[in-house]
Structures are given as C-alpha cells and as structure tokens.
Design a protein around this motif. Structure first.
Motif, PDB file in Angstrom:
ATOM      1  N   UNK A 267       0.822  -1.213   0.000  1.00  0.00           N
ATOM      2  CA  UNK A 267       0.000   0.000   0.000  1.00  0.00           C
ATOM      3  C   UNK A 267       0.856   1.264   0.000  1.00  0.00           C
ATOM      4  N   UNK A 268       1.959   1.247   0.766  1.00  0.00           N
ATOM      5  CA  UNK A 268       2.851   2.401   0.823  1.00  0.00           C
ATOM      6  C   UNK A 268       3.373   2.742  -0.576  1.00  0.00           C
ATOM      7  N   UNK A 269       3.734   1.719  -1.329  1.00  0.00           N
ATOM      8  CA  UNK A 269       4.260   1.917  -2.684  1.00  0.00           C
ATOM      9  C   UNK A 269       3.131   2.224  -3.665  1.00  0.00           C
ATOM     10  N   UNK A 270       2.093   1.407  -3.668  1.00  0.00           N
ATOM     11  CA  UNK A 270       1.019   1.508  -4.659  1.00  0.00           C
ATOM     12  C   UNK A 270       0.316   2.859  -4.629  1.00  0.00           C
ATOM     13  N   UNK A 271       0.129   3.425  -3.468  1.00  0.00           N
ATOM     14  CA  UNK A 271      -0.604   4.693  -3.352  1.00  0.00           C
ATOM     15  C   UNK A 271       0.219   5.909  -3.758  1.00  0.00           C
TER      16      UNK A 271
END
Length: 184
Positions: free
Chosen positions: A50-54
């Motif tokens: 989530x940290x990367x994808x967002x």
C-alpha cells in the motif's frame, strides 16, 4: 526511476480459502507475469504494498524482490475493495530488460500561459501521450511548462523532450495546450 522495493515470496497455495487466510495475516495474494505470458503466484506484505502503490504512477517501475531475486516490475492491475479500503489482489508485469514497452503517460502542465495573462483563453486539448521505452527508461511522470505560450500559439507533442531513450509515438504536431484570443 523509482527506488521503491516490494518484498515478495512465492506462494504454493492458491484458491479462495488460501487467499482469505493470507489477507488475515496481513499479506496480499498476487501474480507476476513475464513477457512470455507465464504467471507465478506470489504474496506481498499489505502495509508495504500500500505504501508503494498509493504513491506511484502507471509507468513507475518498482523493484520486485521475489524470494531474494530482484527484477524491475510494473504494477499492472489491482483488485480493490472500496468498502473497507483494502487491496484484495495485485498483478505485476516483469518484462525482459531490453523489451520496449508501449505505454500511455499523463502530462502535468505547470505555469500560466503568457497569452492568458494578456486576456487569452487556455484550452487543454490532450493530457496524455503514447511512449515506447525499456522499463528502466520509463519516465515516472512528465511535466511541461506552458508559461511561454502566447495568444494563438500551442504546445505541441514535438515540444516535449523525454530524452533519447524514450520514443514518443503520438503524432508530433498534435496540440496539447492552446491559447485562443479573447472574443471581442
């Protein structure tokens, strides 16, 4: 190019029950596809993903570390539950290093056109171009300064420089932003 890394490990169990159990453990089931169309089932950490994808764009490459082996990948598709704000599944694509990918990329315009300051009207005609590049050369984002456009002028595709490693496939004369004179 992004310096973001996602750690993953190969998963041996598949199916709905296995996926539910993974999600309970804070992991996301995912699949990695290569350029031959072969798929490998993996799992990634929910918080890390989530940290990367967002924070990335569709052309941002990430380092996918599967069982300790690094490869450049794109996040191609994400199955997402809007009710509980959770990622259910992700698809990664790992092309060969020398494969040229055809992608669409959005252009972000900066500045106020000089013609608008003189009473003209700005019209954004297109904000997306098609490019072709190796995964390592894909631009994460494209910005174009439009402050020098006067009345009756346009920013065209040919005015955008993405470097020698990125080929722009969109027609060069296509107007991206125009400034038309005030009607009087």
């Amino acid at each position: 190019m992004s310096k973001q890394t996602i750690d993953a490990k190969t998963r041996t169990t598949t199916g709905k029950t296995a996926a539910k159990n993974l999600r309970k453990e804070g992991r996301i089931p995912a699949v990695v596809y290569n350029s031959k169309g072969e798929a490998t089932s993996i799992e990634v950490g929910e918080v890390e993903f989530n940290k990367v994808w967002r924070t990335i764009t569709p052309t941002t490459s990430v380092t996918l570390k599967v069982d300790g082996k690094d490869s450049l990948a794109l996040i191609k598709d994400v199955e997402y539950n809007i009710r509980n704000d959770k990622v259910l599944h992700a698809d990664f694509f790992v092309p060969e290093a020398d494969d040229k990918l055809v992608m669409k990329i959005k252009i972000h315009y900066t500045g106020t056109p000089a013609g608008v300051l003189r009473g003209g009207f700005k019209k954004e005609r297109n904000n997306e171009i098609k490019i072709k590049a190796k995964i390592a050369d894909l631009p994460e984002s494209v910005s174009a300064d439009i402050s020098k456009i006067n009345v009756s002028e346009a920013l065209r595709v040919k005015d955008i420089d993405l470097g020698k490693n990125v080929e722009i496939l969109t027609p060069a004369e296509l107007p991206l932003v125009t400034v038309s004179p005030a009607r009087g």
